[in-house]
Design a protein around this motif. Structure first.
Motif, short mmCIF file in Angstrom:
data_model
loop_
_atom_site.label_atom_id
_atom_site.label_comp_id
_atom_site.label_asym_id
_atom_site.label_seq_id
_atom_site.Cartn_x
_atom_site.Cartn_y
_atom_site.Cartn_z
N SER A 84 44.57 77.08 -13.20
CA SER A 84 44.79 78.47 -13.20
C SER A 84 45.54 78.70 -14.56
CB SER A 84 45.50 79.40 -12.21
OG SER A 84 46.66 78.86 -12.47
N GLU A 85 45.83 78.30 -15.00
CA GLU A 85 46.24 78.02 -16.68
C GLU A 85 45.39 77.74 -17.58
OE1 GLU A 85 49.07 75.85 -19.41
OE2 GLU A 85 49.80 76.31 -17.47
N LYS A 86 44.08 77.29 -17.40
CA LYS A 86 42.89 76.50 -18.05
C LYS A 86 41.46 77.75 -17.30
CE LYS A 86 45.46 73.38 -21.26
NZ LYS A 86 44.92 73.50 -22.11
N LYS A 87 42.06 78.15 -16.60
CA LYS A 87 40.54 78.93 -15.83
C LYS A 87 39.28 77.16 -15.20
CE LYS A 87 41.24 83.43 -17.94
NZ LYS A 87 42.48 82.99 -17.87
N ILE A 88 40.08 76.32 -14.58
CA ILE A 88 39.49 75.66 -13.89
C ILE A 88 38.87 76.10 -13.00
CG2 ILE A 88 39.63 72.73 -12.78
CD1 ILE A 88 40.98 72.49 -15.90
N ASN A 89 37.30 76.17 -12.40
CA ASN A 89 37.07 76.53 -10.95
C ASN A 89 37.96 75.18 -10.38
OD1 ASN A 89 36.40 79.13 -11.88
ND2 ASN A 89 34.25 77.29 -12.63
N LEU A 90 39.13 75.68 -9.43
CA LEU A 90 38.89 74.84 -7.98
C LEU A 90 38.99 74.85 -6.82
CD1 LEU A 90 41.98 73.29 -8.65
CD2 LEU A 90 42.29 73.94 -6.00
N THR A 91 38.25 73.73 -5.97
CA THR A 91 38.10 73.65 -4.70
C THR A 91 38.92 73.08 -3.66
OG1 THR A 91 35.76 73.79 -5.56
CG2 THR A 91 35.96 73.44 -3.48
N ASP A 92 39.67 73.71 -3.32
CA ASP A 92 40.07 73.25 -2.22
C ASP A 92 40.31 72.46 -0.99
OD1 ASP A 92 42.77 71.72 -1.92
OD2 ASP A 92 43.66 73.39 -2.33
N ALA A 93 39.91 71.03 -1.99
CA ALA A 93 39.09 69.85 -0.03
C ALA A 93 41.05 69.33 -0.15
CB ALA A 93 38.24 69.34 -0.50
N THR A 94 42.14 69.58 -0.09
CA THR A 94 43.22 68.84 0.77
C THR A 94 42.68 69.46 2.40
OG1 THR A 94 44.53 69.92 -0.85
CG2 THR A 94 45.51 69.01 0.82
N CYS A 95 42.44 67.97 3.39
CA CYS A 95 42.88 68.27 4.17
C CYS A 95 43.81 69.54 5.24
CB CYS A 95 42.92 66.92 4.96
SG CYS A 95 43.51 67.39 6.87
N PRO A 96 44.01 70.46 5.82
CA PRO A 96 44.89 70.68 6.61
C PRO A 96 46.14 70.48 7.22
CG PRO A 96 42.76 71.38 7.08
CD PRO A 96 42.27 70.24 6.40
N PHE A 97 45.48 68.58 7.37
CA PHE A 97 46.58 68.29 8.01
C PHE A 97 47.48 67.90 7.07
CE2 PHE A 97 43.78 66.73 11.24
CZ PHE A 97 44.55 67.85 12.16
N VAL A 98 47.41 67.47 5.37
CA VAL A 98 47.72 67.53 4.46
C VAL A 98 48.99 68.63 4.09
CG1 VAL A 98 47.76 66.19 1.86
CG2 VAL A 98 46.80 64.83 4.14
N LYS A 99 47.78 69.32 3.78
CA LYS A 99 48.43 70.78 3.82
C LYS A 99 50.11 71.38 4.13
CE LYS A 99 46.50 74.24 0.59
NZ LYS A 99 46.45 73.93 -0.48
N LYS A 100 49.26 71.48 5.53
CA LYS A 100 50.62 71.80 6.42
C LYS A 100 51.97 70.49 5.87
CE LYS A 100 52.30 70.29 11.35
NZ LYS A 100 51.76 70.46 12.33
N ILE A 101 52.11 69.06 5.75
CA ILE A 101 53.10 68.63 4.89
C ILE A 101 53.09 69.17 4.06
CG2 ILE A 101 53.94 66.39 4.78
CD1 ILE A 101 51.75 65.03 6.35
N GLN A 102 52.67 69.87 3.27
CA GLN A 102 53.19 69.39 2.16
C GLN A 102 53.19 71.63 1.86
OE1 GLN A 102 49.01 70.73 0.08
NE2 GLN A 102 49.28 68.40 -1.54
N LYS A 103 53.33 72.42 2.67
CA LYS A 103 54.19 73.49 2.78
C LYS A 103 55.69 73.49 3.30
CE LYS A 103 52.93 77.91 5.25
NZ LYS A 103 53.37 77.54 6.52
N ILE A 104 55.10 72.24 4.36
CA ILE A 104 57.24 72.22 4.91
C ILE A 104 58.08 71.39 3.63
CG2 ILE A 104 58.03 70.57 6.31
CD1 ILE A 104 55.90 70.01 8.15
N ALA A 105 57.20 70.17 2.53
CA ALA A 105 57.29 70.47 2.16
C ALA A 105 58.08 71.58 1.06
CB ALA A 105 57.25 69.05 0.81
N TYR A 106 57.49 72.01 0.40
CA TYR A 106 57.74 72.87 -0.31
C TYR A 106 58.99 74.44 0.69
CZ TYR A 106 56.37 76.88 -3.61
OH TYR A 106 56.22 77.82 -4.60
N GLU A 107 58.40 74.47 1.17
CA GLU A 107 59.64 75.66 2.37
C GLU A 107 60.70 75.43 2.37
OE1 GLU A 107 56.34 77.90 4.67
OE2 GLU A 107 57.38 77.15 5.78
N MET A 108 60.65 73.91 2.89
CA MET A 108 62.06 73.57 3.52
C MET A 108 63.00 73.19 1.45
SD MET A 108 62.46 73.69 6.37
CE MET A 108 63.69 72.23 6.95
N TYR A 109 62.48 72.57 0.88
CA TYR A 109 63.16 72.09 -0.15
C TYR A 109 63.67 72.97 -0.92
CZ TYR A 109 63.18 71.05 -5.35
OH TYR A 109 63.89 70.71 -6.63
#
Ligand code: F3S
Length: 278
Positions: A84-109
């Motif tokens: 977002s800082e460098k204005k690079i277009n990002l297409t997010d193909a993160t698997c939704p199952f992995v996204k869920k883990i990232q969300k847990i890690a972020y929220e619990m942290y």
């Protein structure tokens, strides 16, 4: 000679989605399209993507102004911030199952928990999850590694698992951590696609004389499939049909074929066709 394909083989939902998103992004753009690291651990699939104008880079700093695709393994928060800082277009193909883990890690942290990841610290998925808790996760891939870690009874821990870990490892580590009397929250985030492919290979390997496991030699889930099959029959890990030792294969009556979640259908079909011709 008879050839049987495992009930679940080849692209999982997350990889299929990532490949389709990458190809669509390349079709919709004039600029080059990059994936951060190879989209899938399979050389033939990487070559196919290059033909469709999808390239892989290892360093985000090499893609200023272009389009970047986040692969199914996901990445840490710092990559989103950088784009977002460098204005690079990002297409997010993160698997939704992995996204869920990232969300847990972020929220619990952010709730004050220390994050424990049961997984391989050299795997991009694990590194990406770690990037959602300031790279402060405690990481171990098996009981032996957890035995070496000093835990603190006055802290609280949230435990997540790399999607491709065996269930047995999760339960063994869980039991050990509970025995330490720690304050723990467990999230069994193992993906069913991995389990299905492993179970299918296990079942098939008991019925055949030999198994061909088709997949990238660097793919951890493909290697795991080969390990499972090896317990029941002769097993050969191959990347494409060209790797098949035809003379050896001819000595078996029934051949089973299994494939990791990052193996494209066209490679599986080539293998099946070649064996059928024999
Ligand atoms: Fe996603 Fe599971 Fe595949 S986590 S990338 S569907 S192995």
């Amino acid at each position: 000679m008879k050839v049987l394909l495992a009930e679940h083989a080849g692209y999982c939902f997350g990889v299929k989605r990532a490949v389709e998103l990458a190809i669509k992004t390349a079709q919709d753009n004039d600029n080059k399209v990059y994936t951060l690291g190879p989209l899938i651990h399979n050389n033939s699939a990487v070559d196919m993507l290059k033909e469709k104008n999808v390239f892989s880079v290892d360093d985000i700093n090499n893609v200023e102004g272009d389009n970047i695709i986040i692969r199914s393994h996901g990445v840490g928060k710092e990559i989103y911030d950088h784009c977002s800082e460098k204005k690079i277009n990002l297409t997010d193909a993160t698997c939704p199952f992995v996204k869920k883990i990232q969300k847990i890690a972020y929220e619990m942290y952010n709730k004050g928990y220390n994050i424990i990841i049961i997984g391989d610290k050299s795997h991009p998925e694990v590194q990406g999850i770690n990037g959602w808790c300031d790279n402060k996760a405690i990481i171990g891939k098996n009981l032996e590694e957890f035995y070496l870690i000093d835990f603190n009874n006055s802290k609280k821990y949230a435990v997540v698992v790399q999607t491709t870990m065996p269930q047995d490892t999760f339960f063994a580590v869980k039991e050990y951590l509970i025995s330490l009397g720690l304050t723990l929250e467990f999230y069994n985030t193992i993906c069913f696609a991995t389990k299905e492919r492993q179970q299918a290979v296990l079942d098939l390997s008991k019925k055949v004389d030999a198994m061909l496991i088709v997949g990238g030699k660097h793919s951890s889930n493909t290697k795991k499939l080969a390990e499972i099959a090896k317990k029941n029959c002769d097993t050969f890990l191959i990347e494409t049909a060209k790797d098949i030792d035809l003379e050896k294969i001819k000595t078996y009556d029934i051949i089973g074929v299994g494939a990791g979640a990052s193996t494209p259908d066209f490679i599986i079909n080539e293998v099946m066709d070649l064996i059928n011709e024999l």
